[in-house]
Design an enzyme around this catalytic site. Sequence first.
Site, PDB file in Angstrom:
ATOM      1  N   PRO A 184       0.789  -1.230   0.000  1.00 55.50           N
ATOM      2  CA  PRO A 184       0.000   0.000   0.000  1.00 55.50           C
ATOM      3  C   PRO A 184       0.821   1.281   0.000  1.00 55.50           C
ATOM      4  O   PRO A 184       0.260   2.368  -0.080  1.00 55.50           O
ATOM      5  CB  PRO A 184      -0.813  -0.115   1.285  1.00 55.50           C
ATOM      6  N   GLN A 186       2.608   4.507  -1.028  1.00 55.25           N
ATOM      7  CA  GLN A 186       2.466   5.354  -2.204  1.00 55.25           C
ATOM      8  C   GLN A 186       3.736   5.390  -3.037  1.00 55.25           C
ATOM      9  O   GLN A 186       3.699   5.762  -4.212  1.00 55.25           O
ATOM     10  CB  GLN A 186       2.075   6.775  -1.778  1.00 55.25           C
ATOM     11  N   LEU A 326      -3.846   1.247  -0.904  1.00 52.87           N
ATOM     12  CA  LEU A 326      -3.103   2.497  -0.833  1.00 52.87           C
ATOM     13  C   LEU A 326      -3.165   3.045   0.588  1.00 52.87           C
ATOM     14  O   LEU A 326      -4.239   3.077   1.215  1.00 52.87           O
ATOM     15  CB  LEU A 326      -3.677   3.523  -1.798  1.00 52.87           C
ATOM     16  N   GLU A 327      -1.994   3.457   1.082  1.00 54.19           N
ATOM     17  CA  GLU A 327      -1.923   4.063   2.408  1.00 54.19           C
ATOM     18  C   GLU A 327      -2.359   5.515   2.328  1.00 54.19           C
ATOM     19  O   GLU A 327      -1.873   6.287   1.494  1.00 54.19           O
ATOM     20  CB  GLU A 327      -0.493   3.977   2.945  1.00 54.19           C
ATOM     21  N   LEU A 328      -3.291   5.898   3.203  1.00 55.43           N
ATOM     22  CA  LEU A 328      -3.794   7.263   3.232  1.00 55.43           C
ATOM     23  C   LEU A 328      -2.924   8.114   4.146  1.00 55.43           C
ATOM     24  O   LEU A 328      -2.038   7.605   4.846  1.00 55.43           O
ATOM     25  CB  LEU A 328      -5.252   7.272   3.683  1.00 55.43           C
TER      26      LEU A 328
END
Length: 854
Positions: A184, A186, A326-328
């Site tokens: 995840p 980015q 995806l890491e927020l």
Amino acid sequence: MLQSVRTTVLALGIMALMSPLKAEELSYEAVIGYSLGERIATSYDARRYMETLAGESDRISLVHQGESYERRPLIAAIITHPDNHARLDEIRETAQRLGDPRRGEARIENQPAVLWLGGSIHGFELSGTDGLLKLMEELVTSDSDEVSEWLMNTVVIIDPTLNPDGRDAFAMFNHRRIGRAPNPSQKDWSNDFTGWDALGFRTSHYFFDINRDWFAHTHPETRARMPLIQAWRPQVVVDAHEMGHDTEFYFDPPTQPRNPFFPDFAWDWFEDFGAAYADAFDAEGIEYTKRDIFNYFYPAYTTSWGSYQGAVGMLYEQGSTRGLALELSDGSVRTLEQALHQQYVAARAAVALSSRERERLLRDYHSAHEAAIHDGRSGTRRYILTPEGDPGILAETVAMLLRNGIEVHRLEESVRLRGLSDRLGERVGSREIPAGSFVIEAAQPRNRLIRALLEPETPVPEDFLAQARERIDRGENPRFYDITAWSLPLLFDLPAYASSSGASLPLVPQEARPVMGVELPDAAYAWLIDGRQTAAVAAAFQLRNQGYRVSVSPRAFEAGGESLASGTIIVRRGGQKEGLETALAGLVKDYDLRVVPVDGGRTTGGDLPALGGADTFALAAGRIGLLAEHPMHAYSFGWAWHTLDQTYGLDTTVLRLESLGGTRLESFSTLILSDTFNASALAERIGEEGMERLKRWVRDGGNLVVIGNSVDFAREHLELISLEDDWAHEEGEAPAHRISVPGAFFATEMDARHWLAGGYTAAPKVLVNSSRIFRAPDQPPSTGRNAVLRYAQGPVAGHAWEESIERLPGGVFAWEERAGSGRVIAFPEDINFRGYWRGVDRLFLNAVVLGPSA
């Protein structure tokens, strides 16, 4: 049209009886081999699943609508109860009556509501497609009473892969970079790509955002969908998108500004659907937003266009996962599985509400079309496109209107009409309207779309402008979500009138693209291809590259009993190799050209004393190169590529920027630099060696065309042109606050005697969509520097801020500057905007094709 859709359905052989297979055997995972969200579903996987369902269930049939540029099938599924499938013709006919009250009574007692749900028109916005596939699975395989009731009350058309080319490009990118498990981060290479790559995955084959293509149909994906949508006349249209990763799910109602022509039916029903979405998301604890960011002022989005077609056109925007996970910014991870589920929840709620409120939805829809027809019986009663402009572009405009479901008629004989306004909305009194003009009556079901496309001005609400100005003054985005002017007569540079008269006219229905050209006539001396036709330049390019001699007149003249515009192409019979007549006849047919035959070289009037006059010039054979890849703006590159390659069929070599240093540029007559994100980054990418080769090529006779920010590259880094930035401040002064024009039309002043203006009988109105303003240097006149088009006072349509209105007059729109034996032609605005700013096509082709020879 209805019959053709039915034939397509039956030809696919997909009206199978329900199989006894259990629902789990028809799940997506059982059929395709992985669960939704586990991998990115390719267009092939989606199609295979749809075909499997259609072969096993009597709830679903498929329609093959066409193919993308990359030959991927465009498949839509029609899902409803088996009893409804047995009477699809009847349902479609009633849908037509509901959408056109002139066709007679429409009984709604047994009429299902029709929904059209489309997914992922931006290829790397993944969850829309997957969420609709999940809904499809439920509608086809579930035996619940709830689903059975929905199927009886609705016909759900699902087009899950609106952009198969872009989607599959991103799927392959991701699949090749995935590890043992999705990463995840980015910065993981599965989630990290250049701006050029991002726009490539977002767009279709020619780097077009086809979510802006719904009224213009420049691409086969959009054109192919028109027959199905026009046949079914849906009451609900949904477009499932994704947006930035750190945002939550958006659904309508939208925010301001509202287009004054936007249908009340859609606006009123936004509230009902918005409440249904909120209830569904609240029940599952899903975050969401509405009345935020997105507006429907511009009519070319899937959703706004759907509303102008009479439906409730609605937008879903899911926070992106970029790939599978995806890491927020807060450290949490959003997965594709979570995102597609939220799309599914929203689409499911739309089906449920449409089923529950079927009768009210259908009655309101029918009433809205009655009101649209009634509206056309007052105020502006009809719009008229006269034949004095480019006949080929006029024919394409008529074809586009017809595809949009707009009725067009052709005037059989000339008439005099009173109460006319011109294409700028200015009163002109009475005029003789020539036979062959095209008339669009306002009193028809697509009235709202007609007004949105043909009115000269769509005023932006004052309260929104006040808020936008406050944002600009704070250094924020003003939130113009798109351009503010798009009137077709201005985009296409076509003479047009609006009439308040309801007088009866001698009209015949126009049911297909009109043929404007003629078969090649016999000519003893020469054939003349009138300069009003942009395609004449393309035909000249083709002829010359086939080895035939062609010349160009930069002056208007009269010959063969006809008035011919500047830029007319002269093809003499004598001194040619064999096959000229056959080659020219083929081009006349392909480009739909009008040709004037003449028996001698004498002219009878105008500025050209003879066809061999000193002002005419011979066209040299040419080879076109177009520069590509980061940091070029992929949209601008794609628009230029499409104009040359698809619209006019000109062979174009696409060159990678990095290859300039090692490419034999001498083999190219013209090189094109489309818009770039950053002129300095472009210089760095090309490198010193590449820039030196480019400068030497120009000075040795090359023709360089620069667009948008590439004008700055030619000014500051190549030092080949002397234009001055109007926003630049003098030493010691504070920098000016650059203000961008949000897509407005300005009048221009034209040097009509310059070869670059060939084909124009009057200065065109031009679209300004940036903050770029350049001025000619304060130097003595020179034949080596020419401001061919300058901005006049404006805007004539759309919005511009006072700073731009004050600075633009006198600014340069089209500039030619000689450098050694070559030249640079500069267009600060993107002259190929979206492939449908067709009124300046001629200017672009003049620069590219005629530039090396003029």
